[in-house]
Design a protein around this motif. Sequence first.
Motif, short mmCIF file in Angstrom:
data_model
loop_
_atom_site.label_atom_id
_atom_site.label_comp_id
_atom_site.label_asym_id
_atom_site.label_seq_id
_atom_site.Cartn_x
_atom_site.Cartn_y
_atom_site.Cartn_z
N HIS A 215 44.14 38.77 27.46
CA HIS A 215 44.54 37.99 28.62
C HIS A 215 43.34 37.28 29.26
CE1 HIS A 215 47.33 36.67 31.65
NE2 HIS A 215 46.48 37.02 32.60
N PHE A 216 42.32 38.05 29.64
CA PHE A 216 41.11 37.46 30.23
C PHE A 216 40.13 37.15 29.09
CE2 PHE A 216 42.70 40.59 33.41
CZ PHE A 216 43.08 39.69 34.39
N SER A 217 39.20 36.24 29.36
CA SER A 217 38.20 35.95 28.33
C SER A 217 37.24 37.12 28.20
CB SER A 217 37.40 34.69 28.70
OG SER A 217 38.26 33.61 28.85
N ARG B 171 47.00 44.60 33.67
CA ARG B 171 45.84 43.73 33.97
C ARG B 171 44.56 44.55 34.10
NH1 ARG B 171 48.29 40.41 31.94
NH2 ARG B 171 49.67 38.87 32.95
N ILE B 172 44.66 45.73 34.71
CA ILE B 172 43.47 46.58 34.86
C ILE B 172 42.98 47.04 33.48
CG2 ILE B 172 42.62 48.79 35.78
CD1 ILE B 172 44.60 48.37 38.15
N MET C 203 41.26 44.26 31.94
CA MET C 203 39.94 44.12 32.56
C MET C 203 38.95 45.09 31.93
SD MET C 203 40.54 43.59 36.64
CE MET C 203 40.94 41.97 37.31
N LEU C 204 39.42 46.30 31.63
CA LEU C 204 38.54 47.28 30.97
C LEU C 204 38.14 46.81 29.59
CD1 LEU C 204 39.99 50.77 31.97
CD2 LEU C 204 37.66 49.96 32.35
N LEU D 76 50.37 45.43 37.03
CA LEU D 76 49.06 45.68 37.63
C LEU D 76 48.21 46.55 36.70
CD1 LEU D 76 47.24 45.32 40.16
CD2 LEU D 76 48.34 47.35 41.13
N SER E 33 33.85 39.16 27.90
CA SER E 33 32.54 38.81 28.45
C SER E 33 31.41 39.14 27.48
CB SER E 33 32.31 39.53 29.78
OG SER E 33 32.34 40.93 29.58
N ILE F 114 33.66 53.25 29.34
CA ILE F 114 34.43 52.71 30.47
C ILE F 114 33.93 53.29 31.79
CG2 ILE F 114 36.49 52.15 29.13
CD1 ILE F 114 37.65 54.84 30.34
N VAL G 105 37.86 43.65 28.46
CA VAL G 105 36.89 42.54 28.45
C VAL G 105 35.56 42.93 29.09
CG1 VAL G 105 38.68 40.77 28.39
CG2 VAL G 105 37.72 41.45 30.60
N ASP G 106 35.57 44.05 29.80
CA ASP G 106 34.36 44.56 30.45
C ASP G 106 33.39 45.20 29.45
OD1 ASP G 106 32.96 45.20 32.86
OD2 ASP G 106 33.65 47.27 32.70
N CYS H 97 38.77 54.19 37.47
CA CYS H 97 39.42 53.31 36.49
C CYS H 97 40.56 52.52 37.13
CB CYS H 97 39.89 54.08 35.27
SG CYS H 97 41.40 55.05 35.50
#
Lengths: 246, 590
Positions: free
Chosen positions: A124-126, A87-88, A91-92, A84, A128, A149, A94-95, A49
């Motif tokens: 933050h991120f688009s 952001r991770i 990322m999880l 950091l 998916s 996850i 949006v994953d 993770c």
Amino acid sequence: MTDQALGITIDGAAVPCQAGDTVIDAAHRAGVYIPHLCFHPEFGPHGSCRLCMVKAGGRYVAACTTPATPGMSVESDTAEIKELRLRITQMLFVDGNHFCPACEQSGQCQLQATAYGLGMQDLHFSPSYPKKAVDASHDEMLLDRDRCIQCNLCVRASDRVDGKHVFSLGGRGIETRLMPNSASGLLRDTEFSAEDRAAHVCPVGALLFKHDNYARPIGRRLYDRTSIDRIGNRRADDAAPGGSAP
Amino acid sequence: MTTTDTFPRCGPYPAAAPFAPIREELTTRFGAMPDRLDLLQILVSIQHRLGYVPAEAISWLATNLGLSRAEIHGVVAFYSFLEETPPAPYTLRFSTNITELWQGQEANMARFKDLPNVRALPTSCIGLGDQGPAALVNGYPLPRLTATRLDAIARAIASRRPVAEWPAEWFKVDPNVRLAGPLLEFAFTPGALVERVLAAGDAAFMEMLRASGLRGRGGAGFATHAKWDACRAEVVPEKYVVCNADEGEPGTFKDRLLLSDHAELLIEGMTIAARVVGAKQGYIYLRGEYLWLYDRLNAALEARRRAGLLGAKVCGAADFPFDIAIHLGAGAYVCGEESALLESLEGRRGVPRIRPPFPATHGYRGRPTVVNNVETYCAIAQLAGIGAAEFAALGSQGSAGTKLHSVSGDCAHPGIFECAMGTQVSTLLDLCGTRDPLAVQVGGPSGRLLFPEEFHLPLDFSHVSSGGSFMVIGRERDLFELVYNFVAFFHHESCGFCTPCRSGSNIMLNALQRIRRGQGTEHELQIITEAAAVASKASHCGLGHTLGNPFQDLERGRPAVFQDRLRDSPDGTVLDLKRAVAEARALRER
């Protein structure tokens, strides 16, 4: 026995260590919380993770897989490392497909609690919006891959504790998916049972008990009043806080 | 696990070949109860013979190897060249590295899209960048795909001509040595260098290795003697020597030459390594794209066995048993990472291990293992022949020896060049016949993108370190497409284990696609920058650490390439209302 001579520092504070400790082992024994999802006190490190990233000797390392070497100086609760980790976490999110407001696990979910702990306000991120199949074939349990996850905890628990090898990770890269071990590929046709240890280690809502959901009112759920850094690695149905986490 | 196999040209495959006929063959080859470690080899064998891995085979493997079906499915799904769906008679895998796309590979692939009997699929670089565009047909290489050749291939497919009967010329891979140096010209009697090490003693060779300053040729440049020292220090009877022949970095093909024309040198080097660290068994991990080299390499091993240079008493030394087996990969770039390679060698998904412990102490089957790449073992043999002083003098300060470069792209003489370590980028550009290129990608996508103002830099460990890929990018090329191709490559090859690489590469690719469609804004650039930074800091292995490199290099060196593609809307609005409602309007006939 902890040994001061083996000790490290985390954000300047001395943390005693035992031989063979990783950074996260030493930190948690000393009551210093380092966010994590795939690490579990009972099942050890996995390193996937990456939420437990810290900085040691100028390098970014995962606290769960990095041996605590004597005199090591670790940065954990700094603005840089917290960003950091944020952001991770994003990322999880949006994953997968994580819709907290409607999720049965809301308030008891470690991913959600970690996000709150890191002050996450948006994705933050688009997103998916990946297509991930839901497996509702089993009488007692629901496998919702949207929320998975890929921490491998159910795989490890089924292999090591239950001895059933019910789960495996298949595919590669963004197509990696949790797969039940049966000719049909369905959870129903495996030996899985709600009594398995594997049914009780999911840090999110990927493996859900089918009944009694939404039973706990908002305000009385696991992470409603106390943040994850104080509760630690614990599931809603754990009798006591799991392992050594503070 | 010293079973040998054979991989003739196969196909056309029947729609659903039964498993039973080859079960006998597998039982003969791998035994009635095969070793769990042989899983991947058995799968590769089945795949090549039947064109897929049928459900019956999975059941048979689960029973006989004592594995769960899910685990076997997990292995099959991990490797690009293993499939569970019944095959087309012919499968063409077109290499989609950027240099080959620039040679018209998209159109080549499209030509076969709607033909019967054939599937046309993209695949990562297949090690033929100097004679591309190239493809694999049922695993065998088809270099130099001209329009005429493609027509002929289409006719062979239409008439269902067996691949074994296709003209040999179609499969002919040229060595393409443009500049040979001391390594490629090194001549020796097989076994003589091993005997020299046997006579001088292990300690003397270790001292020579230390004094030579030899560093691993894969690109990271780890001191070879330090790796071997760590393995030597382990006092256990079971150790291994592994050769990383998983040359997957796009644009690299120098191992292709070493494996096909210099196998003696490689085997000599591995044998020396085995003697010095105390290993009895060696493995060559051969990338699936080089399946066509398997039989040739096996013949070289067999010749060594007959000559007494492999086997129970290597070179007649009673205390030196050593043999080598070949293990095939099946299309997974990440297996070039040494701990992922070991996982794959053990028949599992190629997910990099947690390190430490490192392979030198905990490698294959958890035993001390030396993993070096093909070129490094060749350099070891060369070193044993010429000695430390001469070897060190071949290179530059801190970078001993010579380096093979696989040169492809926009130049007159693509091929293999052996240059002294420390040779300037500009010198190699002159040698390969290029004038005034736009840029050069050194070391593949995980390496560096260099612009003319950096062409004076030396190619060595202290300046521009390279695993051996050197792609020349001509003036007319679009560097955005280069970065897009590389990010798509990493996205495809990410093992999916850790969040920053799995999700980060997906975030980057999606944002680049928006920019490519003309919908990108400053927001996309910022997102890509952040995702690249997170991946480089927080990933589990080198693949994730380097996947941001191409973007970061281009953004630093030529930011206008991205800026020129952005929409003018600073608020990030990407909604085109007319387009968004077009379908609804059409349905309502308005």
